[in-house]
Design an enzyme around this catalytic site. Structure first.
Site, PDB file in Angstrom:
ATOM      1  CD  GLU A 106      -3.034  -0.704  -0.074  1.00 29.40           C
ATOM      2  OE1 GLU A 106      -3.039   0.428  -0.598  1.00 29.40           O
ATOM      3  OE2 GLU A 106      -3.737  -1.645  -0.486  1.00 29.40           O
ATOM      4  CB  CYS A 143     -14.779   3.889 -12.338  1.00 31.82           C
ATOM      5  SG  CYS A 143     -15.796   5.351 -12.090  1.00 31.82           S
ATOM      6  CB  CYS A 173     -20.164   3.839 -18.595  1.00 28.57           C
ATOM      7  SG  CYS A 173     -19.415   5.279 -17.812  1.00 28.57           S
ATOM      8  CB  CYS A 223     -19.343   0.159 -15.093  1.00 25.27           C
ATOM      9  SG  CYS A 223     -19.413   0.525 -13.320  1.00 25.27           S
ATOM     10  CB  CYS A 253     -23.384   5.244 -12.142  1.00 31.09           C
ATOM     11  SG  CYS A 253     -22.188   6.559 -12.381  1.00 31.09           S
TER      12      CYS A 253
END
Lengths: 475, 265
Positions: free
Chosen positions: A98, A253, A260, A263, A269
C-alpha cells in the site's frame, strides 16, 4: 426539498457480523438523500462488486483472494495457506504494498515489492535494516519519505507491539507514517475488519456513483467520502470489497474514458443517469465531470548546476557522490555536488550568481571542499582539470520543476586519495560501472549519469572545439 | 551620459529573443558609434556579436564608452511589459548603477518606465579576425530555420559542405541519415530575399552542433535573409542583418572528427 433520511452507515470499525446487512443509523438532518446509498443499493453493490472482483481482478504479488476464479491466484492463495494463519505477516505485506502504491503505478511497484520482500521478508527484518540500505532499495520509486516511514514504522511495531502488526484500525493508525487510509486497508485486507477505505480511486468511484459536487478533497467532502465508504463496505469480505472498489476505479471507472458499458455498478451511477437523461440539449454533462477537478498549483521552477566528478585510478573510474541532508527533499540520498542557481534562494543567491556566471565558481569551490585532504583539486579556470558543461535535463518532482545543468570534471587520482575520500562520512566513491550502485541512486542522479555516458560516447565520434582555439583574447 | 531613442521598440525585443537562449547576462557597450554586445555562451563554443549603429536610432547621444552589464533574463521579463509598437528610450549615467528604459505607446497615450540594476560582468572579449570567407551562402532565414529544426530531429551534428553546386546539410542519428541540398536559384524570377546565393572561392566542409545553430535561428524575425560564412578549419559565422541598423552575428566553433574515426570513414 429536504427530508430526514435514514442512511445505512457502519457504526464503527471492527464489526464483522455474519450478515452483510447494514446497520441502520440515523444521520444528521442536513444530510442530503442524494449523497447516500439506500439499503437495497448497498446490498446490490456488495454482491455485484464482489462477484465482478472475483472474476476480473488483476493478479498481483501482494494480493490474496481465496474466492478468485483465477487459477494462478488460487494457487497463490493455497501456497500461502500456511501463511494465511500468519495474519501479522500478511498485514506487513499489505502495508508495504500500500505504501509503495501511493503515487506510483502498479507495474512499477511489482518489481520493487518482490525485491523488498526478498530482502525484508518480515517486519523484524525491516526494523533491523538501516536507512541507507532501505533508501537504496527504494531508489527510483520517488517520494523517498515513504521508505523512511516504513522503516520507522517497522521499528515502532517491534518496540511497541512485540513485532506483531496490530489488527485494529486505531492501533495501526498509531504507527508512524501510517495514515487512516493505510490503517483501514491493512485492517480490512489482512484482518477482515469492517472498515472502508478512501483513496483516489474510491473518491472517483463514489463521486460518480452519487454525482457528488465540489472539491472531493475539501474537509467536509472527505468526511462524506469516508462515511460513504464505511457504509457500503461488506461485512464478510471487507478486504476484497475495498480492493474491488479500488480495482474498479483503476481499471473501469478510470479518470479519462471510463468504460461505463462494462461497469458492473452502472445501474447505481448517478453521474451516468444524468448523462442519459440529458436529452438533446446542448452542453451535455459527462461522467468525467465527477469528481470536480481542482486546479493544482503549478510546480515552482528551480535550476541547479551539478558536477559529475570522476576519479580515474589506474584502470577504474569512480563517481564522487555526496549525501543530502537528512531532512527535506530526497532526504539522505546520494547525489553529485551541486549548487542552486535560481528558484529557492532569495536575493543573496541572485547577486552571488551575478559575480560568478551560472554558479561555476561556486560549484568549483564546493567540489574542492569535498575533495579536501585528498590532495586532489579542480582548477578554477582553464586547464585540463576544469569543469566542462555537457548539457542539461529537466526532472519534475510533485511540487518542483527542476532543471539541472550538468558539468563533468575528470581527475587523475591514486589509491591514497581514494582512501582519504572513503574515510569521509558523507562522501561515497562509487565505481562508475557498478550497476548495483547506479540502481541505488535517485532518478535525477541517474539521468545525469545517462547524460554523461551519452556524452562520452558521442565525444568519441566528434569533438566540439571552443572558440578560444581559433580566436585570440582581446585585452 | 548615454541616451538613445528607438522608434521601433519591437526590434529590441527581437534582439533579446535572439540571444536569451544562449547567454543569461551580458555587457552592452555604449560608444559614440552605437550599441554593441559581444558575449560567449558558458561553454565558450559560440559567440554573439551584436551591433546597433547610432544612425539607426532616432536620437543617439553617447559621450564616452560605457559598459552596461545587464541580466538578459530579467531584461526580457521587463521588455515583456512594453507593447511591441512602443517607442523605446534607453538612458544611463556614465558609470551607471541603473539603466532606465522608457516606453511610449505609438499614440502617446501610455508611458512606462523601468529602472534596471546593472551588474559588473568580467567577460573576456575575443578578437574576431576580419577575414574573407571562402564560401558565403545567402538564403531565406525562414528556410534556414526550418532546415536546422528538421536536422535536429534526426541528429546532433550537421555537416555543412559548400560547393559551386550548392550547400549540402547532412546529419546522422540513431534512426539513420539525412541530406538536404539547397541550390542557388537563378536570379530574376524571385524577390531578392527569396533567393539563395552561393559565392565560393574554395569548397568548404565542416561539422557543427545543431543545438547551437537552432538557438541562432531565434534571430529569424530580425531579417528575411541569413548569411553563412565559412573558411576551412575555422568557426562558421551566421549573420542576420538588421535593416538600416546593424546586425546580429553568431560565431560557432566546429566539431572536429577524431582521427580514429576519420580513418574508418
Amino acid at each position: 426539498m429536504r427530508k430526514p433520511v435514514a442512511v445505512s452507515v457502519s457504526d464503527g470499525w471492527g464489526r464483522s457480523g455474519k450478515e452483510s446487512k447494514p446497520v441502520r443509523v440515523k444521520v444528521e438532518e442536513n444530510d442530503d438523500g442524494e449523497k447516500s446509498f439506500s439499503h437495497d443499493e448497498i446490498a446490490g453493490l456488495r454482491r455485484v462488486l464482489l462477484q465482478w472482483y472475483d472474476v476480473n481482478h488483476r493478479v498481483l504479488p501482494w494480493r490474496r483472494n481465496p474466492h478468485s476464479v483465477k487459477a494462478e491466484s488460487k494457487e497463490g492463495a493455497l501456497a500461502s495457506a500456511a501463511a494465511a494463519e500468519d495474519k501479522s505477516g500478511f498485514a506487513y505485506c499489505v502495508w508495504v504494498s500500500e505504501v509503495m502504491l501511493q503515487q506510483t503505478r502498479v507495474e512499477t511497484v511489482k518489481d520493487y515489492y518482490l525485491r523488498w520482500m526478498q530482502k525484508y521478508p518480515t517486519v523484524e527484518d525491516l526494523a533491523n535494516a538501516d536507512i541507507e540500505e532501505v533508501n537504496k532499495l527504494w531508489a527510483g520509486l520517488g517520494y523517498y519519505r515513504r521508505a523512511r516511514f516504513l522503516l520507522e514504522g517497522a521499528k515502532y511495531v517491534c518496540e511497541h507491539c512485540g513485532g506483531k502488526m496490530p489488527s485494529q484500525v486505531e492501533d495501526l493508525h498509531k504507527i508512524p507514517g501510517v495514515g487512516l487510509y493505510t490503517a483501514s486497508a491493512i485492517a480490512s485486507i489482512a484482518f477482515g475488519r469492517r472498515a472502508g477505505v478512501v483513496d483516489g480511486n474510491v473518491i472517483r468511484v463514489l463521486s460518480r456513483l452519487r454525482a457528488l459536487p465540489g472539491d472531493p478533497r475539501a474537509p467536509s467532502n472527505t468526511k462524506l467520502q469516508w462515511k460513504l465508504a464505511n457504509s457500503i463496505v461488506d461485512a464478510d469480505r471487507p478486504g476484497c470489497f475495498n480492493q474491488a472498489l479500488m480495482e474498479l476505479g483503476a481499471t473501469v471507472c478510470t479518470p479519462k474514458a471510463p468504460k461505463c458499458d462494462s461497469c458492473p455498478v452502472s445501474g447505481s451511477c448517478h453521474a451516468l443517469q444524468k448523462v442519459k437523461s440529458w436529452g438533446k440539449k446542448s452542453n451535455p454533462p459527462s461522467v468525467m465531470d465527477y469528481p470536480e477537478k481542482v486546479k493544482k498549483k503549478p510546480p515552482r521552477e528551480e535550476t541547479i548546476r551539478c558536477c559529475i566528478t570522476i576519479l580515474s585510478v589506474e584502470d577504474q573510474s569512480y563517481f564522487v557522490l555526496v549525501k543530502r541532508p537528512e531532512k527535506g527533499l530526497l532526504a539522505g540520498l546520494w547525489e553529485f555536488p551541486n549548487v542552486t542557481l535560481s528558484g529557492e534562494g532569495g536575493a543573496s543567491q541572485e547577486s552571488e550568481s551575478a559575480r560568478n556566471p551560472q554558479g561555476r565558481e561556486q560549484l568549483t569551490a564546493l567540489v574542492n571542499e569535498i575533495l579536501e585532504n585528498s590532495s586532489l583539486e579542480v582548477c578554477s579556470e582553464g586547464g585540463h582539470q576544469d569543469l566542462a558543461e555537457i548539457g542539461s535535463f529537466d526532472h519534475i518532482f510533485s511540487h518542483i520543476k527542476q532543471k539541472s545543468v550538468v558539468d563533468v570534471v575528470r581527475l587523475e587520482a591514486d589509491l591514497k586519495a581514494l582512501e582519504a575520500l572513503r574515510e569521509k562520512e558523507r562522501v561515497w566513491v562509487m565505481p562508475c560501472d557498478s550497476e548495483e550502485g547506479i540502481k541505488s541512486l535517485s532518478t535525477g542522479v541517474r539521468k545525469a549519469i545517462k547524460l554523461q555516458k551519452a556524452g562520452s560516447k558521442s565525444k568519441k565520434a566528434s569533438n566540439q572545439c571552443t572558440l578560444e582555439q581559433f580566436f585570440g583574447k582581446k585585452k | 551620459m548615454f541616451e538613445a531613442r528607438l522608434l521601433q521598440g519591437g526590434l529590441l525585443k527581437k534582439v533579446l529573443d535572439s540571444i536569451k537562449d544562449i547567454i543569461t547576462e551580458g555587457n552592452f557597450d555604449c560608444s559614440p558609434n552605437g550599441l554593441s554586445l559581444q558575449a560567449m555562451d558558458s561553454s565558450h563554443v559560440s559567440l554573439i556579436d551584436i551591433l546597433l549603429e547610432s544612425e539607426g536610432f532616432e536620437h543617439y547621444r553617447c559621450d564616452r564608452n560605457i559598459p552596461m552589464g545587464l541580466n538578459i533574463t530579467n531584461l526580457v521579463k521587463m521588455i515583456k511589459c512594453a507593447g511591441s509598437e512602443d517607442i523605446v528610450t534607453i538612458k544611463c549615467e556614465d558609470k551607471p548603477d541603473n539603466v532606465t528604459f522608457l516606453f511610449e505607446s505609438k499614440d502617446n497615450d501610455k508611458i512606462s518606465d523601468f529602472e534596471m540594476k546593472t551588474m559588473t560582468i568580467d567577460d573576456e572579449h575575443l578578437l574576431v579576425p576580419d577575414q574573407t570567407y571562402t564560401a558565403v551562402v545567402k538564403m531565406p532565414s525562414a528556410e534556414f530555420q526550418r532546415l536546422c529544426r528538421d536536422m535536429a530531429a534526426i541528429g546532433d551534428t550537421v555537416n555543412i559542405s559548400v560547393t559551386k553546386e550548392g550547400v549540402r546539410f547532412s546529419t546522422t542519428g540513431d534512426m539513420g541519415t539525412a541530406n538536404i541540398t539547397v541550390r542557388p536559384n537563378p536570379s530574376g524570377d524571385q524577390k531578392e530575399e527569396e533567393r539563395t546565393e552561393v559565392q565560393i572561392t574554395e569548397p568548404v566542409s565542416a561539422g557543427f552542433a545543431l543545438r547551437y545553430l537552432n538557438s541562432f535561428t531565434k534571430a529569424t524575425p530580425l531579417s528575411p535573409t541569413v548569411t553563412l560564412g565559412m573558411v576551412p578549419n575555422l568557426p562558421i559565422v551566421v549573420e542576420y542583418k538588421i535593416a538600416d541598423m546593424g546586425h546580429v552575428r553568431y560565431y560557432l566553433a566546429p566539431k572536429i572528427e577524431d582521427e580514429e574515426n576519420a580513418v574508418e570513414a
